[in-house]
Scaffold this motif. Structure first.
Motif, short mmCIF file in Angstrom:
data_model
loop_
_atom_site.label_atom_id
_atom_site.label_comp_id
_atom_site.label_asym_id
_atom_site.label_seq_id
_atom_site.Cartn_x
_atom_site.Cartn_y
_atom_site.Cartn_z
N ALA A 1 83.77 -9.37 -30.62
CA ALA A 1 82.59 -8.99 -31.48
C ALA A 1 82.64 -8.37 -32.30
O ALA A 1 81.85 -8.03 -33.66
N LEU A 2 82.15 -7.08 -31.86
CA LEU A 2 82.31 -5.35 -31.70
C LEU A 2 83.31 -5.72 -33.67
O LEU A 2 82.52 -4.73 -35.02
N ASP A 3 84.22 -5.43 -33.44
CA ASP A 3 85.37 -4.88 -33.85
C ASP A 3 85.62 -5.77 -34.73
O ASP A 3 86.58 -6.03 -36.16
N GLY A 4 84.72 -7.24 -35.30
CA GLY A 4 84.75 -8.53 -36.00
C GLY A 4 86.25 -9.09 -35.59
O GLY A 4 86.62 -9.86 -37.11
N ARG A 5 86.62 -8.73 -34.83
CA ARG A 5 88.36 -9.64 -34.49
C ARG A 5 87.46 -11.12 -33.97
O ARG A 5 88.10 -12.40 -34.14
N ALA A 6 85.99 -11.59 -33.35
CA ALA A 6 86.02 -12.56 -33.48
C ALA A 6 84.74 -12.91 -33.63
O ALA A 6 83.33 -11.67 -33.84
N SER A 7 83.63 -14.31 -33.57
CA SER A 7 82.42 -14.28 -33.68
C SER A 7 81.68 -13.58 -32.61
O SER A 7 82.05 -13.65 -31.60
N ALA A 8 80.58 -13.03 -33.54
CA ALA A 8 79.14 -12.87 -32.34
C ALA A 8 78.31 -14.14 -31.64
O ALA A 8 77.22 -14.60 -32.26
N GLY A 9 78.87 -14.35 -30.99
CA GLY A 9 78.37 -15.39 -29.68
C GLY A 9 77.71 -14.90 -29.53
O GLY A 9 77.38 -13.78 -28.90
N PRO A 10 76.26 -16.04 -28.29
CA PRO A 10 75.05 -15.63 -27.64
C PRO A 10 75.80 -14.70 -26.23
O PRO A 10 75.40 -14.16 -25.88
N LEU A 11 77.05 -15.07 -26.20
CA LEU A 11 77.61 -14.02 -24.45
C LEU A 11 77.74 -13.15 -25.45
O LEU A 11 77.32 -12.04 -24.54
N ALA A 12 78.01 -12.64 -26.31
CA ALA A 12 78.45 -11.40 -26.90
C ALA A 12 77.28 -10.41 -26.96
O ALA A 12 77.03 -9.68 -26.83
N ARG A 13 76.08 -10.91 -28.00
CA ARG A 13 74.87 -10.61 -27.75
C ARG A 13 74.03 -10.62 -26.93
O ARG A 13 73.85 -9.69 -26.53
N ALA A 14 74.31 -11.29 -25.56
CA ALA A 14 73.63 -10.23 -24.68
C ALA A 14 74.07 -9.78 -23.55
O ALA A 14 73.82 -8.55 -23.33
N VAL A 15 76.06 -9.24 -24.10
CA VAL A 15 76.18 -8.32 -23.15
C VAL A 15 75.38 -7.06 -23.97
O VAL A 15 75.96 -5.99 -23.40
N TRP A 16 75.94 -7.29 -25.46
CA TRP A 16 75.44 -5.98 -26.66
C TRP A 16 74.02 -5.84 -25.94
O TRP A 16 73.50 -4.32 -26.25
N ARG A 17 72.95 -6.30 -25.34
CA ARG A 17 71.85 -5.79 -25.41
C ARG A 17 71.43 -5.34 -23.73
O ARG A 17 70.96 -3.99 -23.72
N VAL A 18 73.00 -5.44 -22.41
CA VAL A 18 72.60 -4.73 -21.43
C VAL A 18 73.94 -3.66 -21.56
O VAL A 18 73.28 -2.64 -20.88
N ALA A 19 74.85 -3.58 -22.69
CA ALA A 19 75.77 -2.50 -22.13
C ALA A 19 75.74 -1.58 -23.36
O ALA A 19 76.66 -1.04 -23.86
N GLY A 20 75.00 -1.88 -24.23
CA GLY A 20 75.49 -1.68 -25.73
C GLY A 20 75.68 -2.35 -27.56
O GLY A 20 76.90 -2.78 -26.85
N GLY A 21 75.09 -1.92 -28.39
CA GLY A 21 75.49 -3.52 -29.27
C GLY A 21 76.99 -1.93 -30.19
O GLY A 21 76.56 -2.34 -31.31
N GLN A 22 76.42 -0.78 -29.74
CA GLN A 22 77.34 -0.34 -30.54
C GLN A 22 78.91 0.23 -29.64
O GLN A 22 78.92 0.52 -28.55
N ARG A 23 80.22 0.91 -30.49
CA ARG A 23 80.75 1.08 -30.21
C ARG A 23 80.65 2.34 -28.97
O ARG A 23 81.30 2.12 -27.86
#
Length: 299
Positions: free
Chosen positions: A175-197
């Motif tokens: 999702a960060l790469d733009g290879r897939a849409s940013a769904g609820p799971l991706a956004r939840a992971v970003w909140r824990v592990a970081g939303g930047q590369r």
């Protein structure tokens, strides 16, 4: 299994030990099977070191005697049954047994092996365990013991918390790469592990198995709203079914599901497998106590 005994020893106490990568639990009983005390200490997984394993096992034993209000007994008065993570490696088992104090009896098996004994009271049956990692064990009706899975984080442990967490980070990366849409799971992971590369790379570099496993609840929490999370849970449930089928191809043995992930995945299992699921008779410490009292190899 490994076993060593003192000649003509008559233990006064029996001690069951369940040891893994996060901690060690001990239960102390007398020669009539009456529970006397319990103790806990740090990790005793053999992969973390033989010296540490014995240090924490003995500390937990000391604490069990203290809780029972008893002085620490001499090793020769105690029979010890241990189910330890990492005891599937022969060289580690040999080093562990060579370092054993002079207990009346020391019987060593894997933590999955003692969980199997405890779950079915030593009778034929199977277990599929999925928590941080995953493994399956069975004692078949012909007396043969079978193990599947348990290959470890990164190369195995399918259907486990670590596996789910690693897969969810891959979704977040795409999702960060733009290879897939940013769904609820991706956004939840970003909140824990970081939303930047850079942040996500830094988090993943040090997370380890337990860090990835801590993301597994996000997959369950996102499943209602996120098809990617649902697919992961379906894949995880299928992995557990594959283990159960490899253990028991005829689907005739009672099956116990062990671990938080296995229990949460249970509703996703096919009906024919759910029909085999039973409540466990006991836990891994009960199995370790059986091992201490009646040491024998499940071949």
């Amino acid at each position: 299994m490994r076993l060593q005994s003192l000649p003509s020893a008559q233990p006064r106490f029996f001690i069951g030990v369940d040891g893994g990568g996060s901690g060690t639990r001990v239960r102390l009983v007398d020669d009539r099977g009456r529970a006397l005390g319990q103790g806990e200490a740090g990790p005793s997984a053999l992969g973390q070191g033989i010296e540490q394993a014995w240090e924490h096992v003995q500390l937990a034993i000391e604490r069990a005697f203290a809780q029972a209000g008893l002085p620490l007994a001499a090793a020769a008065d105690c029979a010890l049954g241990l189910g330890l993570a990492g005891a599937h490696t022969p060289a580690r088992c040999d080093r562990f047994m060579a370092a054993a104090p002079a207990y009346a009896r020391v019987a060593l098996d894997t933590d999955a092996g003692t969980a199997l004994r405890g779950a079915h009271r030593g009778a034929p049956g199977s277990i599929v365990a999925a928590g941080t990692g995953s493994v399956g064990e069975a004692l078949r009706c012909d007396g043969r013991r079978v193990s599947v899975g348990g290959w470890g984080f990164g190369i195995g442990d399918e259907g486990s918390g670590g596996w789910l967490g690693l897969a969810s980070v891959r979704i977040a990366q795409r999702a960060l790469d733009g290879r897939a849409s940013a769904g609820p799971l991706a956004r939840a992971v970003w909140r824990v592990a970081g939303g930047q590369r850079d942040a996500l790379l830094d988090w993943a570099a040090v997370a380890g198995q337990h860090g990835f496993a801590r993301l597994a609840p996000l997959v369950f929490d996102s499943a209602d709203a996120d098809p990617a999370a649902r697919r992961l849970l379906d894949e995880a449930a299928h992995a557990l079914v594959e283990m159960a089928a490899a253990l028991d191809p005829a689907a005739e043995l009672p099956l116990v599901l062990i671990g938080s992930i296995a229990k949460r995945l249970a509703p996703r299992l096919p009906k024919e497998w759910l029909a085999l699921v039973v409540a466990p008779h006991g836990d891994a410490i009960d199995g370790a106590l059986l091992l201490a009292r009646e040491p024998r190899v499940l071949a």
